[in-house]
Design a protein around this motif. Structure first.
Motif, PDB file in Angstrom:
ATOM      1  N   GLN A 269      11.573  30.108 -28.986  1.00  0.00           N
ATOM      2  CA  GLN A 269      12.494  29.015 -29.272  1.00  0.00           C
ATOM      3  C   GLN A 269      12.341  27.857 -28.289  1.00  0.00           C
ATOM      4  N   ALA A 270      11.710  28.108 -27.144  1.00  0.00           N
ATOM      5  CA  ALA A 270      11.575  27.076 -26.113  1.00  0.00           C
ATOM      6  C   ALA A 270      10.199  26.427 -26.106  1.00  0.00           C
ATOM      7  N   VAL A 271       9.330  26.762 -27.068  1.00  0.00           N
ATOM      8  CA  VAL A 271       7.957  26.266 -27.007  1.00  0.00           C
ATOM      9  C   VAL A 271       7.894  24.740 -27.060  1.00  0.00           C
ATOM     10  N   GLY A 272       8.752  24.111 -27.844  1.00  0.00           N
ATOM     11  CA  GLY A 272       8.763  22.653 -27.934  1.00  0.00           C
ATOM     12  C   GLY A 272       9.146  22.008 -26.622  1.00  0.00           C
ATOM     13  N   VAL A 273      10.084  22.621 -25.916  1.00  0.00           N
ATOM     14  CA  VAL A 273      10.507  22.100 -24.615  1.00  0.00           C
ATOM     15  C   VAL A 273       9.370  22.229 -23.601  1.00  0.00           C
ATOM     16  N   THR A 274       8.703  23.360 -23.618  1.00  0.00           N
ATOM     17  CA  THR A 274       7.579  23.574 -22.702  1.00  0.00           C
ATOM     18  C   THR A 274       6.471  22.547 -22.943  1.00  0.00           C
ATOM     19  N   GLN A 275       6.211  22.267 -24.212  1.00  0.00           N
ATOM     20  CA  GLN A 275       5.187  21.271 -24.545  1.00  0.00           C
ATOM     21  C   GLN A 275       5.576  19.896 -24.022  1.00  0.00           C
ATOM     22  N   LYS A 276       6.854  19.539 -24.128  1.00  0.00           N
ATOM     23  CA  LYS A 276       7.319  18.251 -23.613  1.00  0.00           C
ATOM     24  C   LYS A 276       7.216  18.206 -22.091  1.00  0.00           C
ATOM     25  N   TYR A 277       7.450  19.318 -21.442  1.00  0.00           N
ATOM     26  CA  TYR A 277       7.287  19.365 -19.987  1.00  0.00           C
ATOM     27  C   TYR A 277       5.836  19.113 -19.615  1.00  0.00           C
ATOM     28  N   HIS A 278       4.904  19.738 -20.341  1.00  0.00           N
ATOM     29  CA  HIS A 278       3.479  19.558 -20.041  1.00  0.00           C
ATOM     30  C   HIS A 278       3.043  18.103 -20.253  1.00  0.00           C
TER      31      HIS A 278
END
Length: 295
Positions: A269-278
Motif C-alpha cells: 500500500q506504500a509503494v507509491g509513497v516510496t516511489q515519490k520519495y525516490h
C-alpha cells in the motif's frame, strides 16, 4: 504460546523452533510512552482517519476484545497487530507472554513446546493465577501516567522543509501527525474506564493512524487465529514515529537499522509513497530525514 523465549528457568524446558513452525518473525518491543493518550482515542476518531485515506492506502480497523470488560469489542491500537484495545489487556498479555506471570485475565501458563510447565509440574511452585490482577492494573495506570515523547528542538528550516515533504509524498496518510483524544468523562474500553481530564480532549502528535496496513513487510501472523482475522496476516500496525530518533532498530522486526533502510522496505500500500520519495533530490531527502530525526 506464540512467543518463543531464548531462555528458561530450567535448561530442559528451553523452547525450540521446530520445522512445523513455518510462520515466524522477529518482533521488537513497542514504545509505551504516551500510551494513555492512545488508549483515550475514540473509535469514531480512528474510523474517521481511515475513511479519509485513499482507497488504495486505506487502513484496517480491527475489533478486538477488551478482556477486563467481558471481552466487549473495541478497535485495537496496541501491539504490532493492534491486538489489544486497552492498556489493562495489553499489560496482562505482556505479563503472561513476556514474563510468564498468570493473572485473572490470562490464568493459564503457556507451555514449553506443548509441555505443561505450570503449577504442579515441578517447574513452577506458585499456584495460578500468580498475580491477582492488581499489578496489571497498576502497570496500566503507570503507562497512562507517562508523557508523550517530546520533539527535539529548536526546529530548523531543514526540519520544517522536511515536514512539508513528508506530507507531500504521502507519508502522513498513514503516519497521522495530529489526533485529538476523546472528551474527559467519556466511557471507553467497553465502559469500564472513564477518560480523565489529564488525557481527555488533548491534541497528540503520534505520527500513526493506529490502523493495520499491508506495506509488504507482513509476517503471515494474523491478529487472532480466527477466520475473520485471516486478512490481517500480512498487515502491520502503523508504527508511531514519536521518539523515532531514540530507536536504532526499526520496523516491526527490528531488522532495519537506518531510516533509509526502513523507507526502502515500504511496498504494498506504500509503494507509491516510496516511489515519490525516490524522486526527491538528494537535498530534499536530507531535509525529510532531518525532520524524522526531530521526532
Amino acid at each position: 504460546g506464540t512467543l518463543i523465549h531464548s531462555r528458561a528457568t530450567y535448561p530442559d524446558i528451553v523452547e525450540q523452533i521446530t520445522p512445523a513452525d513455518s510462520i515466524r518473525s522477529f518482533r521488537i518491543s513497542t514504545n509505551t510512552l504516551g500510551n494513555g493518550f492512545v488508549e483515550a482515542i475514540s473509535n469514531s476518531t480512528l474510523l474517521a482517519i481511515r475513511d479519509k485515506q485513499p482507497a488504495g492506502m486505506r487502513g484496517t480497523a480491527v475489533m478486538v476484545p477488551v478482556l477486563e470488560a467481558g471481552s466487549r469489542a473495541r478497535i485495537g491500537r496496541f501491539g504490532w497487530k493492534g491486538q489489544h484495545a486497552s492498556l489493562e489487556s495489553f499489560s496482562a498479555d505482556a505479563y503472561l507472554n513476556e514474563m510468564g506471570i498468570t493473572t485473572p485475565l490470562f490464568p493459564d501458563e503457556n507451555t514449553s513446546n506443548g509441555r505443561f510447565v505450570g503449577s504442579g509440574s515441578g517447574y513452577d511452585p506458585v499456584a495460578d493465577p500468580e498475580d491477582d490482577g492488581e499489578d496489571v492494573v497498576a502497570f496500566a495506570d503507570f503507562m497512562r501516567a507517562t508523557k508523550a515523547p517530546p520533539r527535539r528542538g529548536p526546529l530548523s528550516a531543514d526540519v520544517l522543509a522536511g515536514e512539508a515533504l513528508f506530507n507531500k509524498v504521502g507519508c502522513a496518510v498513514c503516519h497521522t501527525s495530529s489526533i485529538t483524544t476523546a472528551r474527559p468523562g467519556a466511557k471507553i474500553n467497553g465502559g469500564v474506564l472513564t477518560v480523565p481530564a489529564a488525557l481527555g480532549n488533548k491534541i497528540i502528535h503520534p505520527y500513526s493512524d493506529f490502523l493495520l496496513h499491508n506495506i509488504g513487510t507482513g509476517d503471515g501472523i494474523p491478529v487472532l487465529p480466527l477466520p475473520e482475522y485471516a486478512t490481517t496476516a500480512n498487515q502491520i500496525r502503523t508504527a508511531p514515529l514519536w521518539a523515532l530518533r531514540t530507536r536504532n532498530r526499526l520496523m516491526h522486526d527490528g531488522l532495519s537499522f537506518t531510516k533509509q533502510d526502513a523507507i526502502q522496505r515500504h511496498a504494498g500500500q506504500a509503494v507509491g509513497v516510496t516511489q515519490k520519495y525516490h524522486a526527491l533530490s538528494d537535498a530534499e531527502k536530507s531535509q525529510l530525514l532531518a525532520f524524522l530525526d526531530s521526532l
